[in-house]
Design a protein around this motif. Sequence first.
Motif, PDB file in Angstrom:
ATOM      1  N   PRO A   1     -18.948 -64.226 -41.028  1.00 33.30           N
ATOM      2  CA  PRO A   1     -18.979 -63.117 -40.067  1.00 33.30           C
ATOM      3  C   PRO A   1     -20.356 -62.492 -39.843  1.00 33.30           C
ATOM      4  CG  PRO A   1     -17.059 -62.944 -41.491  1.00 33.30           C
ATOM      5  CD  PRO A   1     -17.898 -64.050 -42.060  1.00 33.30           C
ATOM      6  N   ASP A   2     -21.182 -62.406 -40.885  1.00 28.62           N
ATOM      7  CA  ASP A   2     -22.489 -61.757 -40.745  1.00 28.62           C
ATOM      8  C   ASP A   2     -23.546 -62.612 -41.435  1.00 28.62           C
ATOM      9  OD1 ASP A   2     -24.560 -59.981 -40.323  1.00 28.62           O
ATOM     10  OD2 ASP A   2     -24.013 -58.675 -42.003  1.00 28.62           O
ATOM     11  N   PRO A   3     -23.931 -63.728 -40.827  1.00 29.44           N
ATOM     12  CA  PRO A   3     -24.893 -64.613 -41.492  1.00 29.44           C
ATOM     13  C   PRO A   3     -26.281 -63.994 -41.556  1.00 29.44           C
ATOM     14  CG  PRO A   3     -24.479 -65.368 -39.265  1.00 29.44           C
ATOM     15  CD  PRO A   3     -23.514 -64.249 -39.519  1.00 29.44           C
ATOM     16  N   PRO A   4     -27.051 -64.335 -42.576  1.00 33.64           N
ATOM     17  CA  PRO A   4     -28.440 -63.873 -42.619  1.00 33.64           C
ATOM     18  C   PRO A   4     -29.259 -64.573 -41.544  1.00 33.64           C
ATOM     19  CG  PRO A   4     -28.030 -65.428 -44.398  1.00 33.64           C
ATOM     20  CD  PRO A   4     -26.704 -65.161 -43.747  1.00 33.64           C
ATOM     21  N   ALA A   5     -30.270 -63.888 -41.034  1.00 34.51           N
ATOM     22  CA  ALA A   5     -31.124 -64.487 -40.005  1.00 34.51           C
ATOM     23  C   ALA A   5     -32.070 -65.521 -40.594  1.00 34.51           C
ATOM     24  CB  ALA A   5     -31.923 -63.405 -39.284  1.00 34.51           C
ATOM     25  N   ALA A   6     -32.309 -65.427 -41.895  1.00 35.09           N
ATOM     26  CA  ALA A   6     -33.203 -66.371 -42.556  1.00 35.09           C
ATOM     27  C   ALA A   6     -32.951 -66.316 -44.060  1.00 35.09           C
ATOM     28  CB  ALA A   6     -34.663 -66.053 -42.255  1.00 35.09           C
ATOM     29  N   LEU A   7     -33.400 -67.353 -44.750  1.00 38.55           N
ATOM     30  CA  LEU A   7     -33.293 -67.422 -46.198  1.00 38.55           C
ATOM     31  C   LEU A   7     -34.670 -67.690 -46.796  1.00 38.55           C
ATOM     32  CD1 LEU A   7     -30.172 -69.772 -46.462  1.00 38.55           C
ATOM     33  CD2 LEU A   7     -30.190 -67.289 -46.835  1.00 38.55           C
TER      34      LEU A   7
END
Length: 229
Positions: free
Chosen positions: A104-110
């Motif tokens: 539902p709320d993925p991170p924009a980057a890792l």
Amino acid sequence: LNAPGTGKGVVIRYPDQWLSALRVPALRGAKLISLLDHFGGIHDVFSASDSSLKGAGLKPDVIEALRNPDPDFLQSDRAWLSVETHHLIAWDDERYPPLLRDIPDPPAALYIDGDPDALWQAQLAVIGSRNPTAGGRRNARDFAAELARHGLTITSGLADGIDSEAHEAALSVDMRTVAVLGTGVDTIYPAKGADLASRVARSGALVSEYPPGTVPRRIHFPARNRIIG
């Protein structure tokens, strides 16, 4: 986290723009991804006019932060990224884990310290109490070690208790393990876990959605569980 293929040798596009955007707290996660979808990519976000950014819902202080990134943060983030074992996998990167895109709320980057290929292996998430019973510790170690022997990468959160037992179990059988942190990957919490974190990075990877130097905050730890799972 797991995704197919191999990402070694892939160069991040527009690294300064990504590093700058990820330092704007109001743009983390879904908000930044929404901007990317709206404008077409990170370069297009930075090329957009102030009026276009305002029309996309950005407040003046957020636009100002994008236009004028903190030079000290940018310099330190560049230095962090220059280390061979340090990686930034952004939303527009082919290495970004596809299963993570579906939450539902993925991170924009890792941010990653270690081998990004570790994210693409079949994985088992193991999380639990920070104050487990002796039996709970033993069960966590036994299950994690046995499943690691069968090829599963053990993923957890490096916390005291069950999390640390799971990482240690994978390491004890010379298999990969991944730790998802609620801090920057260079800021280990609790501090006594620094040695374990170092061994995890050498075996697999430390992973965080937060920029280097991010200190522990209570809200970060339940949030990181969505990435572990």
